[in-house]
Design a protein around this motif. Structure first.
Motif, PDB file in Angstrom:
ATOM      1  N   MET A  61      63.538  23.474 -64.044  1.00  0.00           N
ATOM      2  CA  MET A  61      63.877  23.674 -63.438  1.00  0.00           C
ATOM      3  C   MET A  61      64.474  24.343 -61.794  1.00  0.00           C
ATOM      4  O   MET A  61      66.053  24.417 -61.879  1.00  0.00           O
ATOM      5  CB  MET A  61      62.660  25.387 -63.057  1.00  0.00           C
ATOM      6  CG  MET A  61      61.779  26.211 -63.954  1.00  0.00           C
ATOM      7  SD  MET A  61      63.419  26.856 -64.978  1.00  0.00           S
ATOM      8  CE  MET A  61      62.890  27.876 -64.205  1.00  0.00           C
ATOM      9  N   VAL A  62      64.542  22.788 -61.825  1.00  0.00           N
ATOM     10  CA  VAL A  62      65.816  22.210 -60.842  1.00  0.00           C
ATOM     11  C   VAL A  62      67.092  21.706 -61.142  1.00  0.00           C
ATOM     12  O   VAL A  62      67.847  22.371 -60.548  1.00  0.00           O
ATOM     13  CB  VAL A  62      65.094  21.263 -60.283  1.00  0.00           C
ATOM     14  CG1 VAL A  62      65.805  20.238 -59.337  1.00  0.00           C
ATOM     15  CG2 VAL A  62      63.627  21.664 -59.065  1.00  0.00           C
ATOM     16  N   ILE A  63      67.061  21.298 -62.497  1.00  0.00           N
ATOM     17  CA  ILE A  63      68.790  21.367 -62.563  1.00  0.00           C
ATOM     18  C   ILE A  63      68.940  22.441 -63.087  1.00  0.00           C
ATOM     19  O   ILE A  63      70.202  22.435 -62.557  1.00  0.00           O
ATOM     20  CB  ILE A  63      68.290  20.200 -64.206  1.00  0.00           C
ATOM     21  CG1 ILE A  63      67.877  18.495 -63.277  1.00  0.00           C
ATOM     22  CG2 ILE A  63      69.311  20.051 -64.345  1.00  0.00           C
ATOM     23  CD1 ILE A  63      67.129  17.774 -64.528  1.00  0.00           C
ATOM     24  N   ALA A  91      66.894  16.221 -58.749  1.00  0.00           N
ATOM     25  CA  ALA A  91      67.598  17.075 -57.958  1.00  0.00           C
ATOM     26  C   ALA A  91      69.278  16.413 -58.049  1.00  0.00           C
ATOM     27  O   ALA A  91      69.420  15.155 -58.278  1.00  0.00           O
ATOM     28  CB  ALA A  91      67.742  17.249 -56.780  1.00  0.00           C
ATOM     29  N   ARG A  92      70.630  17.030 -58.840  1.00  0.00           N
ATOM     30  CA  ARG A  92      71.603  16.320 -59.068  1.00  0.00           C
ATOM     31  C   ARG A  92      72.300  16.853 -58.002  1.00  0.00           C
ATOM     32  O   ARG A  92      73.833  16.406 -57.785  1.00  0.00           O
ATOM     33  CB  ARG A  92      72.502  17.460 -60.307  1.00  0.00           C
ATOM     34  CG  ARG A  92      71.312  16.765 -60.749  1.00  0.00           C
ATOM     35  CD  ARG A  92      71.943  17.577 -62.296  1.00  0.00           C
ATOM     36  NE  ARG A  92      71.412  17.715 -63.723  1.00  0.00           N
ATOM     37  CZ  ARG A  92      71.532  17.380 -64.917  1.00  0.00           C
ATOM     38  NH1 ARG A  92      72.885  18.395 -65.436  1.00  0.00           N
ATOM     39  NH2 ARG A  92      71.336  17.935 -66.005  1.00  0.00           N
ATOM     40  N   ALA A  93      71.756  17.620 -56.838  1.00  0.00           N
ATOM     41  CA  ALA A  93      73.084  18.240 -55.776  1.00  0.00           C
ATOM     42  C   ALA A  93      72.279  18.207 -54.007  1.00  0.00           C
ATOM     43  O   ALA A  93      71.127  17.826 -54.702  1.00  0.00           O
ATOM     44  CB  ALA A  93      73.918  19.707 -56.044  1.00  0.00           C
ATOM     45  N   PRO A  94      72.473  18.088 -53.188  1.00  0.00           N
ATOM     46  CA  PRO A  94      72.299  17.559 -52.050  1.00  0.00           C
ATOM     47  C   PRO A  94      71.400  19.517 -51.754  1.00  0.00           C
ATOM     48  O   PRO A  94      71.407  20.444 -52.257  1.00  0.00           O
ATOM     49  CB  PRO A  94      72.842  18.080 -51.176  1.00  0.00           C
ATOM     50  CG  PRO A  94      74.277  17.562 -51.511  1.00  0.00           C
ATOM     51  CD  PRO A  94      74.179  18.258 -52.995  1.00  0.00           C
ATOM     52  N   LEU A  95      69.724  18.938 -50.992  1.00  0.00           N
ATOM     53  CA  LEU A  95      68.985  19.628 -51.155  1.00  0.00           C
ATOM     54  C   LEU A  95      69.101  20.406 -49.384  1.00  0.00           C
ATOM     55  O   LEU A  95      69.461  19.885 -48.609  1.00  0.00           O
ATOM     56  CB  LEU A  95      67.439  19.038 -51.185  1.00  0.00           C
ATOM     57  CG  LEU A  95      67.331  18.562 -52.825  1.00  0.00           C
ATOM     58  CD1 LEU A  95      65.984  17.760 -53.154  1.00  0.00           C
ATOM     59  CD2 LEU A  95      66.661  19.565 -53.829  1.00  0.00           C
ATOM     60  N   ILE A  96      68.023  21.882 -49.387  1.00  0.00           N
ATOM     61  CA  ILE A  96      67.493  21.452 -47.768  1.00  0.00           C
ATOM     62  C   ILE A  96      65.964  22.091 -47.314  1.00  0.00           C
ATOM     63  O   ILE A  96      65.529  22.688 -48.412  1.00  0.00           O
ATOM     64  CB  ILE A  96      68.710  23.207 -47.324  1.00  0.00           C
ATOM     65  CG1 ILE A  96      68.364  23.421 -45.986  1.00  0.00           C
ATOM     66  CG2 ILE A  96      68.388  23.830 -48.187  1.00  0.00           C
ATOM     67  CD1 ILE A  96      69.491  24.609 -45.044  1.00  0.00           C
TER      68      ILE A  96
END
Length: 152
Positions: free
Chosen positions: A1-3, A29-34
């Motif tokens: 689900m993350v991807i 994750a492939r992108a920055p997280l917050i």
């Protein structure tokens, strides 16, 4: 689900996640997280705060850490929040720290947006320079979302 979520342009917020979930999401994750609102476990060891090493992992991947505003009296909140912000800047770097208010209406806090001047003053008193204070007080959030939200 993350991807799948990130492939659709969604920003993943790790607030209220367990450390196990945070670890798993960081790995996928492939992108920055917050983390929109949290505290530093090294500064305040409780079940809600995320381990400092995980905070560094989030920042190392371009993420943003929203330092939560405590729930004590206004002066204590400003002092506590400035201490956490100062500690977070030292831990993950000034470009990865923001305010994490949690002013969503689900809780009642004695500290609101009208007290931002007290927080700014506390950050100055803690020794942060003007550029770092500006970044923490809002510029980092603006940049993070501007880089990730779809153009209109």
């Amino acid at each position: 689900m993350v991807i799948a979520a990130q492939d659709k342009g969604m920003i993943i917020d790790l607030a209220h996640s367990s450390e196990a979930v945070v670890r798993d999401v960081i790995e996928l994750a492939r992108a920055p997280l917050i983390v929109s609102h949290t505290g530093l476990k090294g500064d305040c060891d409780n079940a809600r705060n995320i381990d400092d090493a995980l905070m560094r992992d989030i920042a190392d991947r371009g993420g943003l850490i929203g330092v939560g505003l405590g729930r004590r009296g206004v002066r204590n909140v400003a002092r506590r929040s400035s201490t956490q912000s100062f500690t977070a800047v030292g831990l993950v770097g000034a470009d990865h720290v923001a305010l994490g208010s949690d002013f969503d209406g689900a809780t009642t806090t004695p500290f609101d947006a009208s007290e931002m001047a007290a927080l700014t003053h506390a950050l100055m008193a803690a020794g942060l320079d003007e550029a770092t204070i500006a970044a923490v007080m809002g510029e980092n959030q603006i940049r993070f979302f501007a880089e990730r939200l779809p153009a209109q």
